[in-house]
Design a protein around this motif. Sequence first.
Motif, PDB file in Angstrom:
ATOM      1  N   CYS A   1       0.810  -1.215   0.000  1.00 48.48           N
ATOM      2  CA  CYS A   1       0.000   0.000   0.000  1.00 48.48           C
ATOM      3  C   CYS A   1       0.848   1.271   0.000  1.00 48.48           C
ATOM      4  N   HIS A   2       2.119   1.199   0.485  1.00 46.94           N
ATOM      5  CA  HIS A   2       2.918   2.410   0.551  1.00 46.94           C
ATOM      6  C   HIS A   2       3.344   2.915  -0.818  1.00 46.94           C
ATOM      7  N   ILE A   3       3.288   2.068  -1.868  1.00 49.62           N
ATOM      8  CA  ILE A   3       3.598   2.565  -3.202  1.00 49.62           C
ATOM      9  C   ILE A   3       2.387   2.465  -4.127  1.00 49.62           C
ATOM     10  N   LYS A   4       1.326   1.849  -3.646  1.00 51.32           N
ATOM     11  CA  LYS A   4       0.161   1.634  -4.501  1.00 51.32           C
ATOM     12  C   LYS A   4      -0.411   2.945  -5.026  1.00 51.32           C
ATOM     13  N   ASN A   5      -0.572   3.919  -4.170  1.00 53.30           N
ATOM     14  CA  ASN A   5      -1.181   5.182  -4.571  1.00 53.30           C
ATOM     15  C   ASN A   5      -0.272   5.989  -5.478  1.00 53.30           C
TER      16      ASN A   5
ATOM     17  N   ILE B   1      19.069  -3.011   6.833  1.00 52.27           N
ATOM     18  CA  ILE B   1      18.287  -1.808   7.154  1.00 52.27           C
ATOM     19  C   ILE B   1      16.820  -2.091   6.866  1.00 52.27           C
ATOM     20  N   LEU B   2      15.958  -1.777   7.822  1.00 54.10           N
ATOM     21  CA  LEU B   2      14.511  -1.962   7.659  1.00 54.10           C
ATOM     22  C   LEU B   2      13.812  -0.619   7.827  1.00 54.10           C
ATOM     23  N   LEU B   3      12.708  -0.442   7.105  1.00 56.06           N
ATOM     24  CA  LEU B   3      11.834   0.720   7.287  1.00 56.06           C
ATOM     25  C   LEU B   3      10.446   0.198   7.633  1.00 56.06           C
ATOM     26  N   LYS B   4       9.874   0.713   8.729  1.00 59.00           N
ATOM     27  CA  LYS B   4       8.580   0.215   9.205  1.00 59.00           C
ATOM     28  C   LYS B   4       7.537   1.325   9.211  1.00 59.00           C
ATOM     29  N   ARG B   5       6.299   0.922   9.014  1.00 57.58           N
ATOM     30  CA  ARG B   5       5.178   1.835   9.117  1.00 57.58           C
ATOM     31  C   ARG B   5       4.841   2.082  10.581  1.00 57.58           C
ATOM     32  N   GLU B   6       3.823   2.930  10.803  1.00 58.22           N
ATOM     33  CA  GLU B   6       3.401   3.238  12.172  1.00 58.22           C
ATOM     34  C   GLU B   6       2.953   1.989  12.918  1.00 58.22           C
ATOM     35  N   ASP B   7       2.361   1.012  12.186  1.00 62.00           N
ATOM     36  CA  ASP B   7       1.872  -0.211  12.821  1.00 62.00           C
ATOM     37  C   ASP B   7       2.935  -1.302  12.881  1.00 62.00           C
ATOM     38  N   SER B   8       4.185  -0.925  12.622  1.00 66.29           N
ATOM     39  CA  SER B   8       5.361  -1.819  12.674  1.00 66.29           C
ATOM     40  C   SER B   8       5.448  -2.787  11.501  1.00 66.29           C
ATOM     41  N   LYS B   9       4.541  -2.694  10.540  1.00 63.72           N
ATOM     42  CA  LYS B   9       4.676  -3.528   9.348  1.00 63.72           C
ATOM     43  C   LYS B   9       5.873  -3.049   8.540  1.00 63.72           C
ATOM     44  N   ILE B  10       6.660  -3.983   8.025  1.00 63.51           N
ATOM     45  CA  ILE B  10       7.878  -3.652   7.298  1.00 63.51           C
ATOM     46  C   ILE B  10       7.533  -3.143   5.902  1.00 63.51           C
ATOM     47  N   ILE B  11       8.028  -1.955   5.571  1.00 61.77           N
ATOM     48  CA  ILE B  11       7.802  -1.359   4.253  1.00 61.77           C
ATOM     49  C   ILE B  11       8.943  -1.746   3.313  1.00 61.77           C
ATOM     50  N   PHE B  12      10.158  -1.339   3.668  1.00 56.69           N
ATOM     51  CA  PHE B  12      11.342  -1.664   2.877  1.00 56.69           C
ATOM     52  C   PHE B  12      12.302  -2.477   3.726  1.00 56.69           C
ATOM     53  N   SER B  13      13.039  -3.374   3.083  1.00 56.95           N
ATOM     54  CA  SER B  13      14.085  -4.132   3.781  1.00 56.95           C
ATOM     55  C   SER B  13      15.262  -4.279   2.823  1.00 56.95           C
ATOM     56  N   ARG B  14      16.439  -4.034   3.333  1.00 60.12           N
ATOM     57  CA  ARG B  14      17.619  -4.055   2.467  1.00 60.12           C
ATOM     58  C   ARG B  14      18.805  -4.666   3.200  1.00 60.12           C
TER      59      ARG B  14
END
Length: 493
Positions: A14-18, A208-221
């Motif tokens: 959803c973070h890139i869907k829109n 490196i991880l990037l998480k949303r407010e609900d702790s769901k992982i957005i990006f992982s590298r």
Amino acid sequence: MSRNVKLKDIKFPCHIKNDILKREHLEFSSIKIIPNMQYIKVEFHSVFKFNLNSIRRELDIYLFTKENENIDEYPFQLFIRQNITGKIDFKLNAHMTKNAGDIIKFNNMVSLWSEEGLRRLRIHDINCEVLTIVPDKIDVDKIDYVETLKKIMDKVELGTDEIPYINSDELINRIGESKLYLSDRVYCESFISDVRKELIKEQTNISILLKREDSKIIFSRRIGVLPFLVDLDFLNVKPCNKEGKAVLKKILKREIPLILEKFIFDSTPEDYFKELISIFEKEKIPFSAALCKLFTAKGDRPTGKCFMEISKVSEGYWNKHQNITFIIKYADDDINKSIQLNDLIVSEDFINAIPLMQLNENKYLENLAFACYLNKDYKLSLDYCKRAISNNILSITHFTKGLVYLAEQNFEEAYKSYMNGIYLIKNDIWYPVIRNNINIGINNGQIINDDNVKSLINTIELYRRRNHAKLIKNCFCGSKKRYYQCHGKEYIL
């Protein structure tokens, strides 16, 4: 012959869907996805694992989005980038995996893809199938040395999954030259011994991880491997009790894990994620540069937090290794509460800050003790004081205890509390704050200004004016014993 496949109902996270899917369908050509309109520049990183059905020629890729799973179980990388012309590059690789067993698995998948083609590729996130595509064949160079090394290790009965990732051309060439001697067990054992000696003995794996407010992982590298164990001397921590010294000793020996956290400011968490990646790709001493970025961040309004998780060191057959993961998190409800709490503490509105501080009591014990004293909840204040002193014998809550006992007119305990603090803590820390706090208590009616209180204030001034080192040579109680042999016994580190 290349062919395009039109796809419908494509689902991206959803973070890139829109941003990129404001269209009815995508065209798929080879392994590049070409959108039709509204081209917006975007990048997407994720580590993944996969299942391959070689008979049905179907590949399922599972993105790392599950909080309860270990990132080490996702050894491969996926990268999607859309440029300003609308073209989306879609890449898979195993470049940063830690062992050759993963490369064997990856190459088997790529071989099937390039030689026979896939009938279906499905990409999944935590809740749904993210993307389904049917690609044309692609050409990928095979890494023959991995298969050769696998045969050698099978000969000497070592586990395939423990084969390290080898990037030395010299070692790879030696493995290639060893094919003539695979049947010779003595040669194979000697060869494995030589390889083991030449490999880097210590490694630090960076992710490196990037998480949303609900702790769901957005990006992982996965960033890669540093050829050493990271030196933890940068912590520069001075424990204030025996337990703290023991914990720090274990941390520096890398026997237990450690988590550090800092607010990030100015840049968005997504930009911070990209900046960290850039540091590790471009800097000569990347970890030091990443630490500098983490610890020098300053500002008034945090946009999120960065956690650095440092694992304990594990020792395998080939080498020692540890994992360091940077976790960047968008400002969630907890972070917003931390911002609100910081504003209250800065404005010294301690009473209204009590509910927010109680959400993380161990972090705010000293402030909680003082706030509860101001709120006239003396029993709870004493409890926080005792817990703070237990964690740190140099805690300023020795003086908060004194304030509580003065308010309760228990002068004997108040005097001991103040004197313990005076003996333990440098006077440039406690003077004139403790004297002023007593006067404030007198002015607001919490403390009765009798002869005992006046005597205590005079004592504070006496210890401030005279030579502190000589004055605390013996215990304050008049026993003529040294302080740490008398009332200070329980405060010896």
